[in-house]
Design an enzyme around this catalytic site. Sequence first.
Site, PDB file in Angstrom:
ATOM      1  N   ASN A 139       0.822  -1.223   0.000  1.00 51.74           N
ATOM      2  CA  ASN A 139       0.000   0.000   0.000  1.00 51.74           C
ATOM      3  C   ASN A 139       0.848   1.262   0.000  1.00 51.74           C
ATOM      4  O   ASN A 139       1.875   1.331   0.662  1.00 51.74           O
ATOM      5  CB  ASN A 139      -0.933   0.034   1.216  1.00 51.74           C
ATOM      6  CG  ASN A 139      -2.173  -0.794   0.989  1.00 51.74           C
ATOM      7  OD1 ASN A 139      -2.281  -1.493  -0.009  1.00 51.74           O
ATOM      8  ND2 ASN A 139      -3.101  -0.742   1.919  1.00 51.74           N
ATOM      9  N   MET A 140       0.334   2.259  -0.718  1.00 53.48           N
ATOM     10  CA  MET A 140       1.055   3.522  -0.867  1.00 53.48           C
ATOM     11  C   MET A 140       1.494   4.104   0.474  1.00 53.48           C
ATOM     12  O   MET A 140       2.606   4.587   0.633  1.00 53.48           O
ATOM     13  CB  MET A 140       0.144   4.502  -1.598  1.00 53.48           C
ATOM     14  CG  MET A 140       0.869   5.703  -2.075  1.00 53.48           C
ATOM     15  SD  MET A 140      -0.047   6.564  -3.313  1.00 53.48           S
ATOM     16  CE  MET A 140       0.430   5.760  -4.793  1.00 53.48           C
ATOM     17  N   LYS A 141       0.606   4.037   1.466  1.00 52.48           N
ATOM     18  CA  LYS A 141       0.945   4.673   2.757  1.00 52.48           C
ATOM     19  C   LYS A 141       2.066   3.941   3.498  1.00 52.48           C
ATOM     20  O   LYS A 141       2.713   4.495   4.371  1.00 52.48           O
ATOM     21  CB  LYS A 141      -0.286   4.805   3.648  1.00 52.48           C
ATOM     22  CG  LYS A 141      -0.856   3.511   4.181  1.00 52.48           C
ATOM     23  CD  LYS A 141      -2.030   3.818   5.106  1.00 52.48           C
ATOM     24  CE  LYS A 141      -2.559   2.599   5.815  1.00 52.48           C
ATOM     25  NZ  LYS A 141      -3.288   1.674   4.965  1.00 52.48           N
ATOM     26  N   GLY A 142       2.312   2.673   3.138  1.00 57.39           N
ATOM     27  CA  GLY A 142       3.440   1.941   3.702  1.00 57.39           C
ATOM     28  C   GLY A 142       3.252   1.483   5.130  1.00 57.39           C
ATOM     29  O   GLY A 142       2.120   1.313   5.592  1.00 57.39           O
ATOM     30  N   PHE A 143       4.354   1.332   5.829  1.00 66.54           N
ATOM     31  CA  PHE A 143       4.339   0.707   7.158  1.00 66.54           C
ATOM     32  C   PHE A 143       5.503   1.276   7.970  1.00 66.54           C
ATOM     33  O   PHE A 143       6.632   1.358   7.466  1.00 66.54           O
ATOM     34  CB  PHE A 143       4.503  -0.813   6.967  1.00 66.54           C
ATOM     35  CG  PHE A 143       4.457  -1.629   8.216  1.00 66.54           C
ATOM     36  CD1 PHE A 143       3.281  -1.747   8.951  1.00 66.54           C
ATOM     37  CD2 PHE A 143       5.581  -2.310   8.665  1.00 66.54           C
ATOM     38  CE1 PHE A 143       3.238  -2.518  10.093  1.00 66.54           C
ATOM     39  CE2 PHE A 143       5.548  -3.096   9.810  1.00 66.54           C
ATOM     40  CZ  PHE A 143       4.359  -3.190  10.525  1.00 66.54           C
TER      41      PHE A 143
END
Length: 261
Positions: A139-143
Amino acid sequence: MGFFHKKEEANLEHHEPVITAYGDQMNDGMVQMSFTLPTTCGLESKEAAKLFVEKMGFEKVMVTHMEAISDNFTFFVVYGKTNQHIDIREIKVVRPEHPVFSFDEINEVIEKKIGRKLVVVGACIGSDAHTVGIDAIFNMKGFRHDWGFERYPWLSAYNLRAQVAVEDLVQKVVALNADAVLISRVVTQRDEHIIELKKFLDLLKNTSGVSPHLIKICGGPRISFEDAISWGYDAGFGPGTKPSEVASFIVHEFLKRAGKN
Ligand code: B12
């Protein structure tokens, strides 16, 4: 937790090399453990838990907590002393040895050294419905303040999400001419994850049109790098993995195979 790379490796030089568990004093060997026995909760089951732990080789055993979790199951917390020691100088860990690049470095390396976008396909396979792990990587928002693959301008990222049949994933790998495939397995009951992960590799071997250079990666909370290698994958990533660690591996492995690093 994640994995240590060479540059981040724990500095063991200031520790005693031969160690045992620490309770409240160095070298006391005290261990706290918890488990469930299929018994009703009572004094007999408390004694059974104590004997069970003594049979494992522990001494000075104390059952510090017991609680009925249903009619016929009891949960225990037990304290005991072990005489076992570990020499940390003898420990060998199988881990990826490449450097971890930043988001910008990864994009720059792909642009300058490869000159085209790398195609990466991910899915959580079989009946496993857990999407959060594969989403953390894609996902674009990442981790954990680390951007996910969808944000990388030099990656073409396809996240098929969860409950993807291995047959469908193989087809997608072929259709997209993927450079890397990333598989998540979170449910590991009765080692079902190993069966599914191996099934995918078997199917891949018997399918034409798969890039011979395809990089095969798996991940999940109970997957280690060492296990993944033993099953035939190129890498495996466990709890706490950040997307840039995985992207670094893909770039490093791609360049290694192309003789460019
Ligand atoms: C949220 C959750 C669910 C949600 C999932 C929602 C969703 N959309 O994903 C729901 C409610 C649907 C669910 C259902 C079930 N769940 Co559940 N679930 C959890 C829970 C609480 C959190 C999982 C999570 O999101 N972790 C956060 C992510 C970010 O961590 P992660 O998955 O480890 O991913 C990281 C790494 O492992 C790695 N990674 C993961 N995959 C990949 C892949 C690649 C390629 C790479 C590089 C890295 C990578 O990178 C990620 C980021 O660092 C866990 C317990 C827990 N606290 O962990 C139980 C847990 C995973 N669930 C469990 C179970 C048993 C179930 C059910 C079977 C329950 C039931 N009886 O119905 C069902 C399964 C249904 C099915 N068909 O799969 C068990 C699994 C036990 C086991 N060892 O098999 C757990 C451990 C709970 C427990 N203690 O019993 N669950």
